[in-house]
Design a protein around this motif. Structure first.
Motif, PDB file in Angstrom:
ATOM      1  N   PHE A  62       0.838  -1.153   0.053  1.00  0.00           N
ATOM      2  CA  PHE A  62      -0.071   0.109  -0.146  1.00  0.00           C
ATOM      3  C   PHE A  62       0.788   1.080  -0.109  1.00  0.00           C
ATOM      4  N   PHE A  63       1.883   1.180   0.527  1.00  0.00           N
ATOM      5  CA  PHE A  63       2.922   2.357   0.721  1.00  0.00           C
ATOM      6  C   PHE A  63       3.120   2.913  -0.852  1.00  0.00           C
ATOM      7  N   ASP A  64       3.481   1.936  -1.822  1.00  0.00           N
ATOM      8  CA  ASP A  64       3.763   2.366  -3.252  1.00  0.00           C
ATOM      9  C   ASP A  64       2.670   3.143  -3.646  1.00  0.00           C
ATOM     10  N   ALA A  65       1.361   2.440  -3.502  1.00  0.00           N
ATOM     11  CA  ALA A  65       0.295   3.001  -3.997  1.00  0.00           C
ATOM     12  C   ALA A  65      -0.131   4.285  -3.361  1.00  0.00           C
ATOM     13  N   LEU A  66       0.255   4.663  -2.263  1.00  0.00           N
ATOM     14  CA  LEU A  66      -0.158   5.899  -1.525  1.00  0.00           C
ATOM     15  C   LEU A  66       0.903   7.008  -1.958  1.00  0.00           C
ATOM     16  N   GLU A  67       2.244   6.407  -2.168  1.00  0.00           N
ATOM     17  CA  GLU A  67       2.927   7.634  -2.548  1.00  0.00           C
ATOM     18  C   GLU A  67       2.686   7.759  -3.820  1.00  0.00           C
ATOM     19  N   GLY A  68       1.954   7.304  -5.032  1.00  0.00           N
ATOM     20  CA  GLY A  68       1.526   7.628  -5.932  1.00  0.00           C
ATOM     21  C   GLY A  68       0.336   8.708  -6.106  1.00  0.00           C
ATOM     22  N   ARG A  69      -0.578   8.463  -5.029  1.00  0.00           N
ATOM     23  CA  ARG A  69      -1.676   9.530  -4.611  1.00  0.00           C
ATOM     24  C   ARG A  69      -1.013  10.711  -4.072  1.00  0.00           C
TER      25      ARG A  69
END
Length: 295
Positions: free
Chosen positions: A213-220
Motif C-alpha cells: 500500500f505504501f507504493d500506491a499511497l506514494e502515487g496518490r
C-alpha cells in the motif's frame, strides 16, 4: 507474521497543548491510546509504530512509549514537512503539516508487514482489532480493510462533528468515502426532520493494509502535490488518508473490505465529552472487558 499497529500521533503535541495534557480516562489514569495498544496486543499484533514529530520525540518516548516496554515491540517513524517524494520540496508559504495520508506514508521505512492504521486519540474497542487481525492474516495484495462504526455511536451531544460516510456494496466492499461536516446529534434518528438514520457506516480512521500500500499511497501523494490548486502559492490543503483510499478505490487500484465494529467509538471532540467517556470506560471495566490497570 504478526501485524503491526501504526498509530498516527504526530499531532498530539499541538492538539493537547503538550503531551502532559493527554486526557486520562481509565480508572488508573489510562489514556484512550493505552486501550488501543492493549486491544491490539490481545488481538495478536506483534509491534506498534508511532508516527510522531522529532520535536517531541524525547518526551513521547518517556511518557508514552516506555509504558509498553516488555508488552509489545515499539518503533517510531517521524512525520517531517520535507519528507516528500523525489522532485518535491516544501513551499516557502507552507505552514500546516501535510495530513494523515502523508503521516502514514512517512512510516514506509519502519513497516514491512501487514499493518493497521489508527488515530492516537480515539477508542475503537476490542472488536475492531479482532476484525483487523482476521483480515490482515488472510488478505491478498491489492486488498485493504476499513473498520467503520455506526454514525449513531460516534456523535457528541456537545457540538457538531465531521464524519466520512461510507458507501458499501451489497457484498461488503467499500465504494467511496464522502466527508459530511457539521453533523449534530439532533439530526440523527428516526422521524420527521432527521437528516441521518444513524445506521450509516462512518470511517473513524481505522484501516488495515498490506505493505504494498505504501507504493500506491506514494502515487496518490505525488498526484496531490502536482495539482496546481494544491501546490499553488498560499495553499494549506492536506493529504488525507481516507481521500487517498477513496481515490485508489475509484481508480480500481485497491479493493477495501468494509467491516462495521460491534462496539461504540469514543473520543473527546469537546472538553465536555470527557465525563461521558470516563463513565463508558468505567462501565467496560466493571463488566470485566478490561482490567482496572492496563500496563
Amino acid at each position: 507474521m504478526k501485524p503491526t499497529l501504526l498509530v498516527l500521533a504526530a499531532g498530539m503535541g499541538s492538539r493537547f497543548g503538550g503531551l502532559k495534557q493527554i486526557a486520562p480516562v481509565g480508572p488508573s489514569g489510562e489514556t484512550l491510546l493505552d486501550y488501543s495498544v492493549f486491544d491490539a496486543i490481545r488481538a495478536g499484533f506483534g509491534r506498534v509504530v508511532f508516527v510522531i514529530r522529532r520535536d517531541f520525540e524525547e518526551v513521547f518516548r518517556a511518557q508514552v512509549g516506555a509504558k509498553y516496554d516488555g508488552r509489545i515491540d515499539v518503533g517510531y517513524a517521524f512525520q517531517a514537512m520535507d519528507d516528500l517524494p523525489p522532485g518535491f520540496g516544501v513551499p516557502s508559504w507552507r505552514a500546516k503539516p501535510w495530513g494523515t495520508g502523508h503521516a502514514t506514508w512517512c512510516a514506509r521505512g519502519e513497516v514491512r508487514e501487514p499493518f493497521a492504521v489508527i488515530n492516537a486519540d480515539d477508542f475503537y474497542g476490542a472488536d475492531a482489532f479482532r476484525k483487523l487481525t482476521g483480515f490482515l492474516t488472510a488478505a491478498s495484495e491489492g486488498e485493504a480493510a476499513l473498520v467503520g462504526f455506526k454514525l449513531s455511536r460516534t456523535l457528541s451531544e456537545n457540538g457538531t462533528v465531521s464524519r466520512g460516510m461510507c458507501e458499501v456494496s451489497a457484498d461488503g466492499w467499500l465504494r467511496d468515502v464522502v466527508e459530511h461536516t457539521k453533523i449534530a446529534a439532533a439530526e440523527v434518528g428516526r422521524g420527521e426532520g432527521k437528516k441521518y438514520s444513524g445506521d450509516e457506516t462512518v470511517s473513524m480512521n481505522c484501516w488495515g493494509f498490506l505493505p504494498g500500500f505504501f507504493d500506491a499511497l506514494e502515487g496518490r501523494l505525488t498526484a496531490f502535490l502536482r495539482r496546481d490548486e494544491t501546490y499553488a502559492e498560499g495553499s494549506q490543503d492536506e493529504f488525507y488518508l481516507p481521500a487517498a483510499v477513496a481515490a485508489l478505490v475509484g481508480r480500481g487500484g485497491l479493493r477495501v473490505r468494509a467491516f462495521t465494529a460491534d462496539s461504540d467509538w469514543f473520543g473527546i471532540t469537546y472538553p465536555a465529552d470527557k465525563p461521558g467517556v470516563v463513565a463508558a470506560i468505567r462501565e467496560l471495566v466493571t463488566r470485566g472487558e478490561y482490567p482496572g490497570v492496563l500496563f
